[in-house]
Enzyme design. Structure first.
Site: not given
Length: 474
Positions: A59, A192, A247, A278, A453
């Site tokens: 992240k 994924g 693959v 992965a 809002h």
């Protein structure tokens, strides 16, 4: 050597293990937490894969690369132009490492503050609830014995024979977070969560990314309409996602990696500078010897548990990635708390039906509960309501209009059965759905709840209205 006795011994200090240990100590139970992870300097580094080589570092790089991408592609539409835009990958990596170091030091501090006995080493089970710990650095052994033992050993990347990881040209997810240069051509096996997030990082920084996915469908666990729109968005961003591509062989050489694969057009081959494997993760039981304590594994090599996280051995529990179910940090943490509270005589509640999923691409993909396909297969009569962010004022002002909210509710009771979101900040928006569903809310409950809002959350309000065909702003 006489064993050291504890009320609770936790093996593993990832998001499940360290949270369980802290909660046990809070409840007055004498607690030890054994963890084998050390950093590059050889120092204890609790937090498991999530903090050290997964959720957090990925992240951090996603955030850095997203800022760079926005500077080049989003901000000019806001009237903000920058000349000679560059980035320093070494500084990005240094920032990522600092984030990881800050959080792992924080976990160490929390364990210390709560008087958890932290032990760095590799734990092995023996008969009963006795644990032998080979201390890190060859510093000998300790023998522990717990009235209760919690196995929170996490997971490790799956390696495949056709693409042997060498740590240089062919890497797994951990290696892909530590590149010192941006590969010009990057191949990824697996579309994924991990493959898409890592592909996003390096694509934003300049890699030509090709992702091989053997399945014919994109993100089969996600809502089909959300997945379709996400695939279109990621393709526009430059990710070459090849569905139905298997693959056959990947071979590293001095200039890069040769990849042979089969797709709808037959046998093909491509060259890359680097290749990321992965294809998923598997339960980590390395060195644990669960059978010695009567702990059984299932057919996939995961620790077998019942609905309350009990193993087949009395007084031994298992949580998180080492067990069945989604491999998600928040699932592990909640299981850890639930188990400890059961040990202490409490209720220990976790509803595995309501574990939110998030993929941190941009836009983000998040969902909770059932999908339309799940409900159709189960024969559940449901209503659906959708609302696109293209019609949301806050999204339009921000220039982040890709995506939608889909809400599914029971046709008879209107109880919310699932919420699916593709949006900037979907990871934050899904929390409203999580709370609503935990209280068995109806779509009407959301529809009659005032939303500020302008906010992105108004899209959930409108999707709830749409379940009753009374959307206002579309």
């Amino acid at each position: 050597m006489q064993p050291e006795h504890f009320d609770v011994v936790v093996i593993g200090a990832g998001p499940g293990g360290y949270v369980a240990a802290i909660r046990a100590a809070q409840l007055g139970l004498s607690t030890a937490c054994v963890d084998a992870w050390v950093d590059a300097r050889g120092n204890p580094s609790p937090g498991g894969t999530c903090l050290n080589a997964g959720c957090i570092p990925s992240k951090a790089l996603l955030d850095s690369s997203h800022h760079y991408h926005n500077l080049r592609h989003l901000l000019p539409a806001h009237g903000i132009d920058a000349k000679e835009i560059t980035f320093d990958l070494a500084r990005m990596q240094a920032r990522k490492n600092k984030v990881v170091d800050t959080l792992t030091r924080g976990v160490k501090g929390l364990l210390r503050k709560n008087r958890v006995e932290s032990i760095t080493g590799l734990a092995t089970l023996s008969q009963g609830k006795r644990i032998e710990v080979a201390l890190h650095g060859g510093k000998g052994h300790r023998i522990l014995e717990g009235k209760n033992v919690i196995l929170a050993t996490g997971s490790v990347p799956i390696h495949i024979e056709v693409a042997p990881v060498d740590g240089e040209r062919i890497v797994d997810s951990e290696g892909a977070l530590a590149f010192s240069t941006v590969p010009e051509r990057l191949g990824i096996i697996g579309a994924g969560v991990i493959g898409l997030e890592l592909g996003s990082v390096w694509s934003r920084l300049g890699s030509k990314v090709t992702i091989f996915e053997s399945l014919p469908d994109f993100l089969p666990a996600a809502d089909r309409k959300i997945a379709s729109q996400a695939l279109q968005s990621l393709t526009r961003q430059g990710l070459d996602i090849r569905l139905g591509s298997r693959v056959k062989r990947a071979r590293a050489h001095s200039q890069g990696v040769s990849v042979d694969f089969d797709d709808h057009g037959g046998a093909s081959a491509l060259e890359f500078d680097r290749l990321i494997v992965a294809v998923g993760r598997r339960a980590n039981t390395e060195g644990l010897d669960p059978a010695a304590a009567g702990v059984l594994l299932d057919e996939q090599g995961r620790i077998r548990t019942d609905a309350d996280c009990r193993t087949d051995a009395e007084g031994i529990w298992a949580i998180g990635d080492a067990t069945s179910g989604p491999m998600l940090a928040h699932k592990a943490s909640d299981e850890g708390v639930a188990v400890v509270e059961r040990i202490a005589g409490g209720v220990g509640h976790i509803d595995h039906r309501l574990v939110p999923w998030v993929i941190y691409t941009h836009p983000e993909i998040a969902w909770i509960g059932s999908s339309e396909a799940d409900l159709t297969e189960a024969g559940v009569d449901f209503r659906s309501g959708s609302f696109p962010f293209l019609a949301n004022g806050r999204a339009l002002a921000a220039g982040e209009t890709t995506g939608m909210v889909r809400m599914l509710s029971d046709a008879a009771t209107d109880r919310i059965l699932g919420v699916h979101i593709l949006a900037a900040n979907a990871s934050e928006l899904i929390a409203e759905a999580s709370v609503a569903m935990a209280f068995d809310a109806s779509a009407e409950d959301i529809a009659r709840t005032v939303h500020a809002h302008p906010t992105l959350a108004e899209a959930l309000h409108e999707a709830a209205l749409a379940c009753d065909n009374r959307t206002i702003h579309l």
